[in-house]
Design an enzyme around this catalytic site. Structure first.
Site, short mmCIF file in Angstrom:
data_model
loop_
_atom_site.label_atom_id
_atom_site.label_comp_id
_atom_site.label_asym_id
_atom_site.label_seq_id
_atom_site.Cartn_x
_atom_site.Cartn_y
_atom_site.Cartn_z
N LYS A 122 -16.40 41.89 15.99
CA LYS A 122 -17.77 42.38 15.79
C LYS A 122 -17.80 43.84 16.18
O LYS A 122 -17.01 44.28 17.01
CB LYS A 122 -18.74 41.60 16.70
N ASP A 162 -24.94 43.08 9.85
CA ASP A 162 -25.64 42.31 10.88
C ASP A 162 -26.97 43.04 11.05
O ASP A 162 -27.42 43.74 10.13
CB ASP A 162 -24.82 42.25 12.17
P1 NDP Z 1 -31.95 42.41 9.96
O1 NDP Z 1 -31.71 43.74 10.52
O2 NDP Z 1 -32.01 42.23 8.48
O3 NDP Z 1 -33.27 41.78 10.56
C1 NDP Z 1 -33.41 41.61 11.93
C2 NDP Z 1 -34.79 41.10 12.24
O4 NDP Z 1 -34.88 40.72 13.60
C3 NDP Z 1 -35.85 42.15 12.01
O5 NDP Z 1 -37.05 41.52 11.65
C4 NDP Z 1 -35.95 42.78 13.41
O6 NDP Z 1 -37.16 43.42 13.66
C5 NDP Z 1 -35.79 41.57 14.29
N1 NDP Z 1 -35.24 42.02 15.57
C6 NDP Z 1 -34.09 42.72 15.76
N2 NDP Z 1 -33.89 42.99 17.06
C7 NDP Z 1 -34.95 42.46 17.68
C8 NDP Z 1 -35.32 42.42 19.04
N3 NDP Z 1 -34.56 42.99 20.00
N4 NDP Z 1 -36.49 41.79 19.33
C9 NDP Z 1 -37.26 41.21 18.35
N5 NDP Z 1 -36.95 41.25 17.05
C10 NDP Z 1 -35.82 41.85 16.73
O7 NDP Z 1 -30.80 41.46 10.57
P2 NDP Z 1 -30.32 40.02 10.09
O8 NDP Z 1 -31.43 39.27 9.48
O9 NDP Z 1 -29.06 40.22 9.35
O10 NDP Z 1 -29.93 39.36 11.49
C11 NDP Z 1 -30.80 38.52 12.23
C12 NDP Z 1 -30.01 37.65 13.16
O11 NDP Z 1 -29.11 36.82 12.40
C13 NDP Z 1 -29.11 38.37 14.17
O12 NDP Z 1 -29.05 37.62 15.35
C14 NDP Z 1 -27.75 38.36 13.50
O13 NDP Z 1 -26.71 38.50 14.43
C15 NDP Z 1 -27.77 36.99 12.86
N6 NDP Z 1 -26.85 36.75 11.77
C16 NDP Z 1 -26.83 37.56 10.67
C17 NDP Z 1 -25.97 37.29 9.63
C18 NDP Z 1 -25.97 38.09 8.39
O14 NDP Z 1 -25.24 37.70 7.47
N7 NDP Z 1 -26.75 39.14 8.25
C19 NDP Z 1 -25.01 36.18 9.70
C20 NDP Z 1 -25.17 35.34 10.86
C21 NDP Z 1 -26.04 35.65 11.85
P3 NDP Z 1 -37.21 45.02 13.77
O15 NDP Z 1 -37.27 45.48 12.36
O16 NDP Z 1 -38.44 45.31 14.55
O17 NDP Z 1 -35.95 45.45 14.48
O1 2IT Z 2 -22.95 36.97 12.66
C1 2IT Z 2 -22.40 36.87 11.55
O2 2IT Z 2 -21.76 35.88 11.23
C2 2IT Z 2 -22.53 38.00 10.61
N1 2IT Z 2 -23.22 38.96 10.92
C3 2IT Z 2 -21.83 37.97 9.30
C4 2IT Z 2 -20.39 38.37 9.45
C5 2IT Z 2 -19.63 38.55 8.16
O3 2IT Z 2 -18.47 38.98 8.29
O4 2IT Z 2 -20.15 38.26 7.09
#
Ligand code: NDP
Ligand code: 2IT
Length: 449
Positions: A122, A162
């Protein structure tokens, strides 16, 4: 085991999130260690808790006013024992080494569960993309890649998105990598479709989490149709979780960002979701604007003084935390249970605190831990790598079908591993044990390296 844990805490006392993730896995795998004395002799816990490599670097860039700014970049290469390091990049001001280590650690077990050949890593930066122009984001990404490129490669380490890293950032990062190496390869996943991306990758994490929830519900003879769901976040994972819940006949009443959340009693339908996608992905706006557009919805600002998040206190059947780590504490978990929630499925990584998880277990909730429930994203990243290697593109239906099958398999793997240790329907122990055993056995096969 306690000795190992306290040694690690002492050595890196400030890495709170990493310790939390490590403690959870150690608790789950205790019976595995007890049954396998060889593991102790081989120091598998000490080895698995120590990253193979940590890279930290300076990221200087120039803002639109000509001012030079400096951020810190990270890549934690945790384990490459079953494949190249694989895992996302997070750009968020809260990023620290502890956050990246916890995410890299989780990623090792998650990737192992997908059955694809991917190790765990990561990375990211404390850079805050919010309010930055496209030019600033581009210059930051270019500077970030100017250092990262020497550590990654399609057979070495394959980053992805992420929090704060989506299609735009992946584009800028890929462009700089391609220029520096003079090479077009699948070194990043989450690429856009016309230059090496895979269909369904943007949808995969959210869809996968809902597929996982459906599998859990099916064990109890239930479906998601007709349920009311709480979803947090409004980014990539939240958006596609909502899309799939709606597809399957569920109702979603909440979305959030770090400033606050909206509650829409009438439900967020397909048209409202399309508005959210435009608002967040194109306009890069805030979720409070939803309540201006749809006056039936109520916006509640985040109150930093409050010891709980009122989003989790609404009446519902299912909860999908899709924002960030530790967003559901013990009080929130109690509110979920009071409000009728019987299923918590984690789209985000480690969104529930240990106290919250204890409450889910005590009350017999169906609980899908992040490393199993959100593995669909990295799984389709693995499929993107496969397509890149073959220089082929699979159709949407084929990728979706494979994703669905992978989520089904992960669900069964968790159930089976849990049952082997007398923990029926405990997906947390199941995921940790199954992920751990595969990685540790591969480690033993390959000797002390
Ligand atoms: P995005 O950046 O697209 O969206 C993140 C969302 O979470 C936004 O609405 C953001 O609001 C909110 N957020 C972020 N930080 C905080 C915080 N400290 N407190 C409250 N709200 C917060 O990210 P993703 O949707 O990709 O990721 C969301 C979660 O899913 C994370 O935990 C990530 O690790 C996990 N994840 C993502 C994957 C992926 O493929 N993208 C795969 C597996 C897991 P704001 O705009 O205000 O920051
Ligand atoms: O937390 C996760 O699994 C991710 N942000 C996606 C990682 C990836 O390599 O697609």
């Amino acid at each position: 085991m306690e000795q190992i844990m306290s040694g690690i805490i002492q050595r890196d006392a400030h890495e709170r999130e990493f310790h939390q993730a490590l403690r959870e896995v150690l608790d789950s795998v205790k019976p595995v260690i007890d049954r396998n004395p060889e593991y102790r002799k081989q120091a598998v816990l000490e080895r698995i808790a120590e990253p193979e490599r940590v890279v930290m670097f300076r990221v200087p860039w120039v803002d639109d006013q000509g001012q030079v700014r400096v951020n810190r970049g990270f890549r934690v290469e945790m384990s490459s024992v079953i494949g190249p390091y694989k895992g996302g990049l997070r750009f968020h001001p809260s990023v620290t080494l502890s956050i990246i280590k916890f995410l890299a650690f989780e990623q090792v077990f998650k990737n192992s569960l997908t059955t694809l050949a991917m190790g765990g890593g990561k990375g990211g930066s404390d850079f805050n993309p919010k309010g930055k122009s496209d030019g600033e984001v581009m210059r930051f990404c270019q500077s970030f890649m100017m250092e990262l490129f020497r550590h990654i490669g399609p057979n070495t380490d394959v980053p992805a998105g992420d929090i704060g890293v989506g299609a735009r950032e992946i584009g800028y990062l890929f462009g700089m990598y391609r220029k520096l190496r003079n090479e077009f390869t699948g070194v990043l996943t989450g690429k856009s479709l016309n230059w090496g991306g895979s269909l369904i990758r943007p949808e995969a994490t959210g869809y996968g989490a809902v597929y996982f929830a459906c599998e859990m519900l099916a064990v109890r003879g239930q479906t998601i149709e007709g349920t009311t769901c709480l979803v947090s976040g409004s980014g990539n994972v939240a958006q596609y979780a909502v899309e799939k819940i709606l597809d399957l006949g569920g109702r979603v009443v909440t979305l959030s960002d770090s400033s606050g959340y909206i509650y829409d009693e009438e439900g967020i339908d397909a048209e409202k979701l399309a508005y959210v996608m435009h608002l967040k992905n194109v306009l890069r706006g805030r979720i409070h604007e939803y309540a201006d557009k749809y006056p039936g919805a109520v916006y509640t600002e985040t109150d930093p003084e409050l010891d709980h998040n009122p989003l989790w206190a609404h009446r519902a059947d299912c909860a999908f935390p899709c924002a960030t780590q530790n967003e559901i504490n013990e009080k929130d978990a109690a509110n979920l249970i009071k409000g009728g929630v019987t299923l918590v499925c984690e789209g985000a990584n480690m969104p529930s605190t240990p106290g919250a998880i204890d409450l889910y277990m005590e009350h017999g909730l169906m609980f899908g831990p992040g490393k199993a429930a959100n593995a669909g994203g990295v799984a389709v990243s693995g499929l993107e790598m496969a397509q890149n290697s073959m220089r082929l593109h699979w159709p949407r239906e084929e990728v979706d079908q494979r994703l669905r099958q992978i989520m089904k398999n992960i669900h069964k793997t968790c159930l089976d591993a849990a049952a082997r240790y007398g923990k029926e329907e405990d997906y947390l122990d199941g995921a940790n044990i199954a992920g751990f055993v595969k990685v540790v056995n591969a480690m033993l096969d390959q000797g002390v390296v």
